[in-house]
Design a protein around this motif. Structure first.
Motif, PDB file in Angstrom:
ATOM      1  N   ASP A 126       1.551  24.080 -10.397  1.00 12.92           N
ATOM      2  CA  ASP A 126       2.384  24.068 -11.600  1.00 12.92           C
ATOM      3  C   ASP A 126       1.856  23.062 -12.628  1.00 12.92           C
ATOM      4  O   ASP A 126       1.226  22.056 -12.273  1.00 12.92           O
ATOM      5  N   VAL A 127       2.156  23.350 -13.896  1.00  5.61           N
ATOM      6  CA  VAL A 127       1.695  22.531 -15.011  1.00  5.61           C
ATOM      7  C   VAL A 127       2.899  22.166 -15.873  1.00  5.61           C
ATOM      8  O   VAL A 127       3.795  22.989 -16.096  1.00  5.61           O
ATOM      9  N   PHE A 128       2.922  20.921 -16.369  1.00  9.85           N
ATOM     10  CA  PHE A 128       4.008  20.459 -17.241  1.00  9.85           C
ATOM     11  C   PHE A 128       3.391  19.576 -18.318  1.00  9.85           C
ATOM     12  O   PHE A 128       2.417  18.879 -18.067  1.00  9.85           O
ATOM     13  N   VAL A 129       3.967  19.613 -19.519  1.00  6.92           N
ATOM     14  CA  VAL A 129       3.421  18.807 -20.610  1.00  6.92           C
ATOM     15  C   VAL A 129       4.442  17.757 -21.058  1.00  6.92           C
ATOM     16  O   VAL A 129       5.641  18.038 -21.144  1.00  6.92           O
ATOM     17  N   PHE A 130       3.943  16.551 -21.315  1.00  8.27           N
ATOM     18  CA  PHE A 130       4.751  15.454 -21.835  1.00  8.27           C
ATOM     19  C   PHE A 130       4.290  15.166 -23.263  1.00  8.27           C
ATOM     20  O   PHE A 130       3.154  14.730 -23.476  1.00  8.27           O
ATOM     21  N   PRO A 131       5.144  15.388 -24.274  1.00  5.58           N
ATOM     22  CA  PRO A 131       4.735  15.172 -25.658  1.00  5.58           C
ATOM     23  C   PRO A 131       4.374  13.715 -25.947  1.00  5.58           C
ATOM     24  O   PRO A 131       4.909  12.787 -25.325  1.00  5.58           O
ATOM     25  N   ILE A 132       3.499  13.533 -26.887  1.00  7.25           N
ATOM     26  CA  ILE A 132       2.976  12.219 -27.232  1.00  7.25           C
ATOM     27  C   ILE A 132       4.091  11.208 -27.498  1.00  7.25           C
ATOM     28  O   ILE A 132       5.062  11.491 -28.202  1.00  7.25           O
ATOM     29  N   GLY A 133       3.963  10.042 -26.895  1.00  6.64           N
ATOM     30  CA  GLY A 133       4.853   8.921 -27.175  1.00  6.64           C
ATOM     31  C   GLY A 133       6.195   8.941 -26.471  1.00  6.64           C
ATOM     32  O   GLY A 133       6.912   7.937 -26.506  1.00  6.64           O
ATOM     33  N   ILE A 140       9.023   8.918 -23.450  1.00  8.24           N
ATOM     34  CA  ILE A 140       9.175   8.339 -22.113  1.00  8.24           C
ATOM     35  C   ILE A 140       9.250   9.471 -21.083  1.00  8.24           C
ATOM     36  O   ILE A 140       9.997  10.437 -21.269  1.00  8.24           O
ATOM     37  N   HIS A 141       8.468   9.346 -20.006  1.00  4.80           N
ATOM     38  CA  HIS A 141       8.460  10.364 -18.963  1.00  4.80           C
ATOM     39  C   HIS A 141       8.239   9.717 -17.601  1.00  4.80           C
ATOM     40  O   HIS A 141       7.918   8.529 -17.511  1.00  4.80           O
ATOM     41  N   TYR A 142       8.403  10.504 -16.551  1.00  7.55           N
ATOM     42  CA  TYR A 142       8.303   9.975 -15.187  1.00  7.55           C
ATOM     43  C   TYR A 142       7.952  11.105 -14.238  1.00  7.55           C
ATOM     44  O   TYR A 142       8.060  12.298 -14.574  1.00  7.55           O
ATOM     45  N   GLN A 143       7.541  10.739 -13.022  1.00  6.62           N
ATOM     46  CA  GLN A 143       7.355  11.693 -11.929  1.00  6.62           C
ATOM     47  C   GLN A 143       7.951  11.088 -10.657  1.00  6.62           C
ATOM     48  O   GLN A 143       7.823   9.879 -10.438  1.00  6.62           O
ATOM     49  N   PHE A 180      11.088  14.168 -19.085  1.00 14.46           N
ATOM     50  CA  PHE A 180      10.871  13.307 -20.251  1.00 14.46           C
ATOM     51  C   PHE A 180      12.131  13.303 -21.105  1.00 14.46           C
ATOM     52  O   PHE A 180      12.989  14.188 -20.987  1.00 14.46           O
ATOM     53  N   ILE A 181      12.239  12.277 -21.957  1.00 14.93           N
ATOM     54  CA  ILE A 181      13.424  12.078 -22.790  1.00 14.93           C
ATOM     55  C   ILE A 181      12.997  12.099 -24.244  1.00 14.93           C
ATOM     56  O   ILE A 181      12.035  11.431 -24.632  1.00 14.93           O
ATOM     57  N   PHE A 218      14.651  16.454 -20.423  1.00 13.92           N
ATOM     58  CA  PHE A 218      14.080  17.688 -19.883  1.00 13.92           C
ATOM     59  C   PHE A 218      13.546  17.390 -18.488  1.00 13.92           C
ATOM     60  O   PHE A 218      12.730  16.482 -18.319  1.00 13.92           O
ATOM     61  N   ARG A 219      13.969  18.176 -17.498  1.00  6.84           N
ATOM     62  CA  ARG A 219      13.617  17.913 -16.099  1.00  6.84           C
ATOM     63  C   ARG A 219      13.166  19.207 -15.431  1.00  6.84           C
ATOM     64  O   ARG A 219      13.700  20.283 -15.718  1.00  6.84           O
ATOM     65  N   LYS A 220      12.182  19.100 -14.521  1.00  8.85           N
ATOM     66  CA  LYS A 220      11.682  20.274 -13.817  1.00  8.85           C
ATOM     67  C   LYS A 220      11.126  19.847 -12.468  1.00  8.85           C
ATOM     68  O   LYS A 220      10.533  18.770 -12.342  1.00  8.85           O
ATOM     69  N   VAL A 221      11.288  20.702 -11.456  1.00  2.00           N
ATOM     70  CA  VAL A 221      10.661  20.485 -10.151  1.00  2.00           C
ATOM     71  C   VAL A 221       9.373  21.301 -10.113  1.00  2.00           C
ATOM     72  O   VAL A 221       9.390  22.510 -10.384  1.00  2.00           O
ATOM     73  N   LEU A 222       8.276  20.639  -9.782  1.00  2.89           N
ATOM     74  CA  LEU A 222       6.962  21.275  -9.777  1.00  2.89           C
ATOM     75  C   LEU A 222       6.436  21.434  -8.355  1.00  2.89           C
ATOM     76  O   LEU A 222       6.641  20.565  -7.508  1.00  2.89           O
ATOM     77  N   GLN A 223       5.723  22.533  -8.141  1.00  3.62           N
ATOM     78  CA  GLN A 223       5.049  22.800  -6.880  1.00  3.62           C
ATOM     79  C   GLN A 223       3.544  22.845  -7.127  1.00  3.62           C
ATOM     80  O   GLN A 223       3.086  22.789  -8.268  1.00  3.62           O
ATOM     81  N   LYS A 224       2.780  22.982  -6.057  1.00  5.45           N
ATOM     82  CA  LYS A 224       1.332  23.084  -6.154  1.00  5.45           C
ATOM     83  C   LYS A 224       0.936  24.162  -7.162  1.00  5.45           C
ATOM     84  O   LYS A 224       1.424  25.289  -7.107  1.00  5.45           O
TER      85      LYS A 224
END
Length: 209
Positions: free
Chosen positions: A139-146, A148-151, A121-122, A131-137
């Motif tokens: 794993d949990v990640f949070v995107f703050p309200i409003g 821009i984010h992607y997967q 997310f930016i 902020f960037r992270k690689v997630l595996q089975k």
């Protein structure tokens, strides 16, 4: 808003936080009839108003982005009305993406059930920090309200994830669609200046969306 000038700063700030929070519900639930904002007569409410069976079905990812979001918002599950939460299943094919987007009314907490993917997310101007992270089975990640984010699926296996959101109707603004697929369209002169691109490229992007 109450006058807080007479209160100590810390107490005043804490009260402001309380005032900014979602209002408490005044009843146990307010099940809506789909397409209608009026609460259903409580005597007519039944268990099925709080039930929705769809998240076991894989989303169809045969599209240009290679992803599919299956929402469970108040529009799909009337029992969510006034409860301030919702969720979605996210399917992403190998090397597919869930394009950059934002939820204007919700923070999102994202849990990977299967696969490996990159998320990010930016932050807002002027930092625009990524902020960037690689997630595996698992794993949990949070995107703050409003924000821009992607997967992006960076593996050779299908990704399945669950997104939980802090609104019954979080909204979704996909950046490419909003900028280049608006109806009526944004004047190309605006987009040329905004993105510093040649008008022929802007016209091409508008044709794609």
């Amino acid at each position: 808003m109450a006058n807080l000038s007479y209160l100590p700063p810390v107490l005043a700030l804490s009260l402001l936080v309380v005032f900014a929070a979602d209002a408490s519900t005044l009843q146990d639930y307010c099940v809506t009839i789909l397409g209608n904002s009026v609460c259903k007569d409580p005597k007519l409410v039944e268990a099925n108003d709080f039930f929705f069976s769809v998240l076991h079905i894989a989303g169809n990812t045969t599209n240009p982005t290679g992803s599919r979001v299956t929402p469970v918002f108040a529009a799909q599950l009337p029992g969510l009305n006034t409860l301030g939460i919702s969720m979605a299943r996210v399917d992403i094919a190998p090397w597919g993406i869930n394009p950059p987007h934002s939820h204007p009314r919700a923070t999102e907490i994202f849990t990977v059930l299967e696969g490996t993917l990159e998320v990010g997310f930016i932050t807002s101007n002027p930092e625009n920090r990524h902020f960037r992270k690689v997630l595996q089975k698992g794993d949990v990640f949070v995107f703050p309200i409003g924000l821009i984010h992607y997967q992006r699926n960076i593996g050779n296996a299908h990704v399945v994830a669950i997104a939980a959101l802090s609104s019954q109707n979080p909204g979704g603004i996909t950046i490419g669609n909003a900028m280049f697929g608006a109806t009526p369209e944004i004047a190309s002169e605006v987009l040329v200046k905004a993105f510093q691109l040649d008008k022929t490229i802007i016209n091409y992007l508008q044709s794609k969306f």
